[in-house]
Design an enzyme around this catalytic site. Sequence first.
Site, PDB file in Angstrom:
ATOM      1  N   GLU A  91       0.821  -1.215   0.000  1.00 53.57           N
ATOM      2  CA  GLU A  91       0.000   0.000   0.000  1.00 53.57           C
ATOM      3  C   GLU A  91       0.858   1.270   0.000  1.00 53.57           C
ATOM      4  O   GLU A  91       1.707   1.450   0.889  1.00 53.57           O
ATOM      5  CB  GLU A  91      -0.923   0.003   1.236  1.00 53.57           C
ATOM      6  CG  GLU A  91      -1.936   1.132   1.191  1.00 53.57           C
ATOM      7  CD  GLU A  91      -2.955   1.081   2.326  1.00 53.57           C
ATOM      8  OE1 GLU A  91      -2.858   0.195   3.188  1.00 53.57           O
ATOM      9  OE2 GLU A  91      -3.840   1.950   2.330  1.00 53.57           O
TER      10      GLU A  91
ATOM     11  N   LYS B 256      -6.915  -0.584  11.841  1.00 56.64           N
ATOM     12  CA  LYS B 256      -6.356  -0.990  10.537  1.00 56.64           C
ATOM     13  C   LYS B 256      -5.126  -0.135  10.234  1.00 56.64           C
ATOM     14  O   LYS B 256      -4.110  -0.623   9.740  1.00 56.64           O
ATOM     15  CB  LYS B 256      -7.423  -0.849   9.449  1.00 56.64           C
ATOM     16  CG  LYS B 256      -7.007  -1.329   8.065  1.00 56.64           C
ATOM     17  CD  LYS B 256      -6.305  -0.273   7.242  1.00 56.64           C
ATOM     18  CE  LYS B 256      -5.936  -0.784   5.858  1.00 56.64           C
ATOM     19  NZ  LYS B 256      -5.022   0.113   5.147  1.00 56.64           N
TER      20      LYS B 256
ATOM     21  N   ASP C 140       4.370 -14.333  11.578  1.00 56.33           N
ATOM     22  CA  ASP C 140       3.058 -14.776  11.112  1.00 56.33           C
ATOM     23  C   ASP C 140       2.039 -13.643  11.317  1.00 56.33           C
ATOM     24  O   ASP C 140       1.543 -13.438  12.426  1.00 56.33           O
ATOM     25  CB  ASP C 140       2.678 -16.027  11.923  1.00 56.33           C
ATOM     26  CG  ASP C 140       1.325 -16.589  11.559  1.00 56.33           C
ATOM     27  OD1 ASP C 140       0.544 -15.887  10.880  1.00 56.33           O
ATOM     28  OD2 ASP C 140       1.029 -17.729  11.965  1.00 56.33           O
TER      29      ASP C 140
ATOM     30  N   HIS D 232      -2.053  10.785   0.901  1.00 52.90           N
ATOM     31  CA  HIS D 232      -2.185   9.412   0.401  1.00 52.90           C
ATOM     32  C   HIS D 232      -2.163   9.408  -1.129  1.00 52.90           C
ATOM     33  O   HIS D 232      -1.456   8.628  -1.755  1.00 52.90           O
ATOM     34  CB  HIS D 232      -3.473   8.792   0.936  1.00 52.90           C
ATOM     35  CG  HIS D 232      -3.669   7.373   0.513  1.00 52.90           C
ATOM     36  ND1 HIS D 232      -2.830   6.365   0.913  1.00 52.90           N
ATOM     37  CD2 HIS D 232      -4.596   6.792  -0.297  1.00 52.90           C
ATOM     38  CE1 HIS D 232      -3.226   5.223   0.380  1.00 52.90           C
ATOM     39  NE2 HIS D 232      -4.301   5.465  -0.358  1.00 52.90           N
TER      40      HIS D 232
HETATM   41  P1  HMG Z   1       4.136  15.492   3.610  1.00 52.56           P
HETATM   42  O1  HMG Z   1       4.014  16.386   4.780  1.00 52.56           O
HETATM   43  O2  HMG Z   1       3.597  15.939   2.298  1.00 52.56           O
HETATM   44  O3  HMG Z   1       5.634  15.049   3.421  1.00 52.56           O
HETATM   45  O4  HMG Z   1       3.473  14.105   4.022  1.00 52.56           O
HETATM   46  P2  HMG Z   1       6.921  15.953   3.114  1.00 52.56           P
HETATM   47  O5  HMG Z   1       7.100  15.932   1.638  1.00 52.56           O
HETATM   48  O6  HMG Z   1       6.836  17.250   3.839  1.00 52.56           O
HETATM   49  O7  HMG Z   1       8.064  15.049   3.803  1.00 52.56           O
HETATM   50  C1  HMG Z   1       8.164  14.889   5.201  1.00 52.56           C
HETATM   51  C2  HMG Z   1       8.674  13.494   5.512  1.00 52.56           C
HETATM   52  O8  HMG Z   1       7.648  12.524   5.205  1.00 52.56           O
HETATM   53  C3  HMG Z   1       9.876  13.067   4.686  1.00 52.56           C
HETATM   54  O9  HMG Z   1      11.096  13.539   5.259  1.00 52.56           O
HETATM   55  C4  HMG Z   1       9.763  11.571   4.792  1.00 52.56           C
HETATM   56  O10 HMG Z   1      10.183  11.117   6.058  1.00 52.56           O
HETATM   57  C5  HMG Z   1       8.270  11.364   4.647  1.00 52.56           C
HETATM   58  P3  HMG Z   1      12.459  13.509   4.344  1.00 52.56           P
HETATM   59  O11 HMG Z   1      12.692  12.132   3.847  1.00 52.56           O
HETATM   60  O12 HMG Z   1      12.194  14.464   3.218  1.00 52.56           O
HETATM   61  O13 HMG Z   1      13.495  13.944   5.306  1.00 52.56           O
HETATM   62  N1  HMG Z   1       7.939  11.268   3.212  1.00 52.56           N
HETATM   63  C6  HMG Z   1       8.362  10.286   2.381  1.00 52.56           C
HETATM   64  N2  HMG Z   1       9.105   9.203   2.584  1.00 52.56           N
HETATM   65  C7  HMG Z   1       9.319   8.389   1.535  1.00 52.56           C
HETATM   66  N3  HMG Z   1       8.851   8.622   0.297  1.00 52.56           N
HETATM   67  C8  HMG Z   1       8.102   9.695   0.051  1.00 52.56           C
HETATM   68  C9  HMG Z   1       7.822  10.591   1.110  1.00 52.56           C
HETATM   69  N4  HMG Z   1       7.119  11.735   1.206  1.00 52.56           N
HETATM   70  C10 HMG Z   1       7.212  12.146   2.481  1.00 52.56           C
HETATM   71  N5  HMG Z   1       7.625   9.894  -1.183  1.00 52.56           N
HETATM   72  C11 HMG Z   1       2.693  11.873   3.851  1.00 52.56           C
HETATM   73  C12 HMG Z   1       3.157  13.117   3.078  1.00 52.56           C
HETATM   74  C13 HMG Z   1       2.153  10.859   2.877  1.00 52.56           C
HETATM   75  C14 HMG Z   1       3.863  11.279   4.621  1.00 52.56           C
HETATM   76  C15 HMG Z   1       1.582  12.338   4.866  1.00 52.56           C
HETATM   77  O14 HMG Z   1       0.553  12.962   4.169  1.00 52.56           O
HETATM   78  C16 HMG Z   1       1.020  11.209   5.702  1.00 52.56           C
HETATM   79  O15 HMG Z   1       1.628  10.792   6.662  1.00 52.56           O
HETATM   80  N6  HMG Z   1      -0.184  10.729   5.367  1.00 52.56           N
HETATM   81  C17 HMG Z   1      -0.829   9.629   6.043  1.00 52.56           C
HETATM   82  C18 HMG Z   1      -0.773   8.485   5.115  1.00 52.56           C
HETATM   83  C19 HMG Z   1      -1.317   7.203   5.697  1.00 52.56           C
HETATM   84  O16 HMG Z   1      -1.697   7.099   6.827  1.00 52.56           O
HETATM   85  N7  HMG Z   1      -1.334   6.192   4.866  1.00 52.56           N
HETATM   86  C20 HMG Z   1      -1.837   4.907   5.190  1.00 52.56           C
HETATM   87  C21 HMG Z   1      -2.847   4.491   4.175  1.00 52.56           C
HETATM   88  S1  HMG Z   1      -4.400   5.158   4.567  1.00 52.56           S
HETATM   89  C22 HMG Z   1      -5.016   3.910   5.608  1.00 52.56           C
HETATM   90  O17 HMG Z   1      -5.042   2.796   5.203  1.00 52.56           O
HETATM   91  C23 HMG Z   1      -5.279   4.095   7.048  1.00 52.56           C
HETATM   92  C24 HMG Z   1      -6.335   5.032   7.557  1.00 52.56           C
HETATM   93  O18 HMG Z   1      -7.627   4.736   7.082  1.00 52.56           O
HETATM   94  C25 HMG Z   1      -6.275   4.812   9.045  1.00 52.56           C
HETATM   95  C26 HMG Z   1      -7.208   5.675   9.833  1.00 52.56           C
HETATM   96  O19 HMG Z   1      -8.281   6.025   9.341  1.00 52.56           O
HETATM   97  O20 HMG Z   1      -6.832   5.949  11.006  1.00 52.56           O
HETATM   98  C27 HMG Z   1      -5.995   6.420   7.192  1.00 52.56           C
END
Ligand code: HMG
Length: 436
Positions: free
Chosen positions: A83, A278, A294, A391
């Site tokens: 994901e 989740k 596991d 996301h």
């Molecule tokens: P952002 O603020 O746009 O990121 O966040 P940024 O560009 O300012 O970068 C800050 C740091 O984020 C980076 O530092 C990285 O550590 C990391 P740096 O490496 O530059 O020193 N980062 C990355 N690392 C690797 N590859 C990348 C990357 N971009 C940033 N391309 C971010 C963007 C997606 C991190 C933020 O919006 C976020 O944390 N979103 C949440 C995403 C999430 O939870 N995803 C899970 C899937 S959704 C789900 O299934 C669960 C859910 O339903 C659970 C719930 O409801 O509670 C949501």
Amino acid sequence: MSINGFSKLSKEEKIEWLATQHFSNPEDGIATLKKYWNSDLQLQNLHDEFIENTISNYYLPIGIAPNFLINGKTYTIPMAIEESSVVAAASKAAKFWAKRGGFTAQVIDTEKIGQVHFNFYGAFNKLELLFDTYKSRFFEDTLHITQNMQKRSGGIIDIQLLNQSHKLPNYYQLHATFNTVDSMGANFINTCLEQFAKTLVALAEQETSFTEEEKNIQIIMSILSNYVPNCLVRAKVSCPVEDLADKKISNPQEYAEKFVNAVKIAEVETYRAVTHNKGIMNGVDAVVIATGNDFRAIEAGAHAYAAKNGMYSSLSHASVENGIFTFWMDIPLALGTVGGLTSLHPMVKIALEILGKPNAKELMEIIAVAGLAQNFAALNSLTTTGIQQGHMKMHLMNILNQFEATETEKKKAIKHFETETVTHAGVVRFLENLRK
Ligand code: HMG
């Protein structure tokens, strides 16, 4: 289409059968399966033999989340997951908390559980007397199994006889607890349990005070439990509320209160709790899989624990007290760093090496923190920008690949969506315009 003797066919024959029975284009189907074979024959054989009826491999990417400060030590965490945005989210949370003292994690206990379920037709007090009199026999009869584990300070902790006949007529249990040290211990526990069952049957058969009915104990099954509420670890972050201030957090007090509120909703509302947990399991499973553990056992145990008070609820909790923001989680994690896939799968060995070859307790701490970090990142997004912005930013590449974008198209799209919100329709529109 059903088939007899499929397991006896060679791998090529299995694929041939599949192709003729199930593929609309057999040649393409076979080619895809073979494209995923490893050219290193020894490695491919290893994978073929992990399971049965293997026809190919199913790849998951391994990503790296760096900068996890846990109990004062910096970890780089490998995550195997399909994901998008999970690894980025974990990395972002790690970086955020590293600047605020990092995570603390503490193993509360490591007790595993196994049960012999049986039927007994007679007076429970007589069975109880037999068990109490001969309890040591269960330990003696399993000595050949437990000796090595005992050398590592593990083994059987205790065995209890439980009367469960109020739940089901004639149903009783041997309920045993174990310490399996650095192994997950499933095989060890199940082997001990099967010996307990034999010992129990033998003791009953030889007991002269038992009636014929009482002598005839019926073993139903002997199996470990994946519900391990006492194999528990706590992960936590904490800091003064004002220290939450960040590039995107201008009002830390309001931020903290909204965050705590979001967690409280997951504590009282099952629909939200399931999604909330989740999100935690996004982090937990990815490291569990990378380290060859596991994940089905972990999932089952974690969700049962989330429902331990009779209602499915949030695994994590948050508070603001006396100006201090605290976010924590207790989660049961029965893990191993020896045995199973850990010494077999080359990528698992690499993952454990990246983590600094932790023992099982340290791995429990790391994985609990990965879960909490993931939960923090998701809640941070949900209560500020909304989840879709970040996301979808991470999901952009998947949409581009779905429409077979070229490298040049990808570069242009990445540039374009730096300032635009990513939506599926928006990306399609962008590509269509580009290709006109
Ligand atoms: P952002 O603020 O746009 O990121 O966040 P940024 O560009 O300012 O970068 C800050 C740091 O984020 C980076 O530092 C990285 O550590 C990391 P740096 O490496 O530059 O020193 N980062 C990355 N690392 C690797 N590859 C990348 C990357 N971009 C940033 N391309 C971010 C963007 C997606 C991190 C933020 O919006 C976020 O944390 N979103 C949440 C995403 C999430 O939870 N995803 C899970 C899937 S959704 C789900 O299934 C669960 C859910 O339903 C659970 C719930 O409801 O509670 C949501």
